[in-house]
Design an enzyme around this catalytic site. Structure first.
Site, PDB file in Angstrom:
ATOM      1  N   ARG A  99      12.953  -2.161 -18.678  1.00  0.00           N
ATOM      2  CA  ARG A  99      11.845  -1.688 -19.628  1.00  0.00           C
ATOM      3  C   ARG A  99      11.566   0.009 -19.702  1.00  0.00           C
ATOM      4  O   ARG A  99      10.907   1.034 -20.601  1.00  0.00           O
ATOM      5  CB  ARG A  99      10.998  -2.114 -18.450  1.00  0.00           C
ATOM      6  N   SER A 152      19.315  -9.633  -3.936  1.00  0.00           N
ATOM      7  CA  SER A 152      18.135  -9.844  -3.203  1.00  0.00           C
ATOM      8  C   SER A 152      18.074  -8.790  -2.517  1.00  0.00           C
ATOM      9  O   SER A 152      19.215  -7.229  -2.073  1.00  0.00           O
ATOM     10  CB  SER A 152      18.078 -10.518  -2.506  1.00  0.00           C
ATOM     11  N   LYS A 204      15.082  -7.177   3.085  1.00  0.00           N
ATOM     12  CA  LYS A 204      14.315  -7.678   3.453  1.00  0.00           C
ATOM     13  C   LYS A 204      13.514  -8.849   3.014  1.00  0.00           C
ATOM     14  O   LYS A 204      12.462  -9.293   3.490  1.00  0.00           O
ATOM     15  CB  LYS A 204      12.964  -6.673   2.512  1.00  0.00           C
TER      16      LYS A 204
END
Length: 316
Positions: free
Chosen positions: A35, A124, A127
């Site tokens: 973005r 991933s 966490k």
């Protein structure tokens, strides 16, 4: 490996940028989907002129399914690295973290299934093991969504794999960047607690983990590399200069897990380099964890950390 077309979500971030440069060097085509227009501009400037025809910079968010479906036309492999990952911000505004990390991941899955992608890997985080934060919970949910998508793959394609590891050494927002900024401002470096432990993985090692998960593992595999660990006190000693103890940030852990006690029964295989888990399957008795405070992970010495810090400083 033959030339292929890759799409990297979050491709203007630290890992995505390094993956882009690596894949272009190997002769592949890369579509960077992110973005940030400034991120796209910065990345393009880092790419040699002769490689730029094989680079596509696509503005878009993973929350936009229609845009994803356009971006994935003709793509062979997907690396899903886009995420909202700053822990305190996720705690303050969990809705946006869910929208990107969970709903956005579901959109990437939908687009991969619709557009004939060959294989796809989710990047991933440690966490996600024994999650304590909004960020960790959303990454665990993303892992489960991603690997479960294999049930919908016609003829075995796309194949969905995932990998999980700790913060990359020297990445944006890392403790090294924070401490360097504090020193440049003439301040002592801020240590949460000297006995806090963290995992160590370089960006080169992370790239290897991601691409091996994508090309050398089976659909449904969650690949977790075996990594050395260090204490923040030893890292501060290696970094040099005065320091002060400031305590843990909101939702920060003293120690990090890569495999929780409840997940260890899902370990399918392991070797000297990595564990491979199959979430939702039982493969061994379990009851153990792979944690950064445990003696099962090798501890880096102050001298090793000092050399690593020096290499990082010279590369800045």
């Amino acid at each position: 490996m033959n030339s292929a077309t890759y799409l990297i979500t979050g491709g203007t971030g630290f890992l995505g940028s390094h993956l882009t440069k690596h894949l272009l060097t190997q002769g592949h085509k890369v579509r960077v989907y992110a973005r940030s227009e400034h991120g796209h501009e910065r990345l393009s400037q880092l790419i040699p002129q002769e490689q730029r025809p094989r680079l596509s910079t696509l503005l878009g968010a993973v929350e936009d399914l229609g845009r994803l479906r356009i971006a994935l036309r003709g793509v062979d492999h997907v690396i899903h690295a886009a995420a909202q990952k700053i822990v305190p911000i996720a705690e303050y505004d969990p809705g946006r973290c869910v929208a990107t990390n969970v709903d956005g991941t579901a959109n990437v899955i939908d687009a991969c299934l619709s557009l004939g992608v060959r294989s796809a890997v989710l990047v991933s985080s440690d966490k996600a093991a024994a999650p304590y934060t909004v960020y960790g919970a959303t990454k665990l949910c993303a892992e489960r969504l991603w690997l479960a998508a294999n049930r919908y793959s016609a003829g075995g394609f796309p194949a969905f794999m995932a990998c999980r590891y700790g913060n990359v050494w020297g990445s944006k927002g890392s403790v090294l960047e924070t401490w360097a900024g504090e020193q440049e401002a003439g301040k002592p470096i801020s240590i949460t607690y000297p006995n806090c432990t963290r995992w160590h993985i370089t960006v080169e090692q992370a790239i290897k983990v991601v691409l091996e998960a994508l090309h050398e593992h089976e659909a449904g595999d969650l690949v977790i590399p075996k990594m050395p660990r260090y204490t923040l006190g030893h890292l501060a000693e290696a970094f040099g200069g005065p320091s002060k103890v400031v305590g843990l940030r909101l939702a920060e852990k003293k120690h990090e897990d890569l495999i929780s006690e409840h997940e260890s029964c899902s370990v399918k295989t392991q070797d000297d380099a990595c564990f491979v888990l199959r979430p939702g399957e039982l493969h061994e008795e379990g009851g153990w964890s792979y944690r950064s405070s445990a003696a099962t992970a090798r501890a880096l010495s102050v001298d090793e950390l000092r050399k690593a810090v020096e290499i990082w400083r010279n590369a800045r």
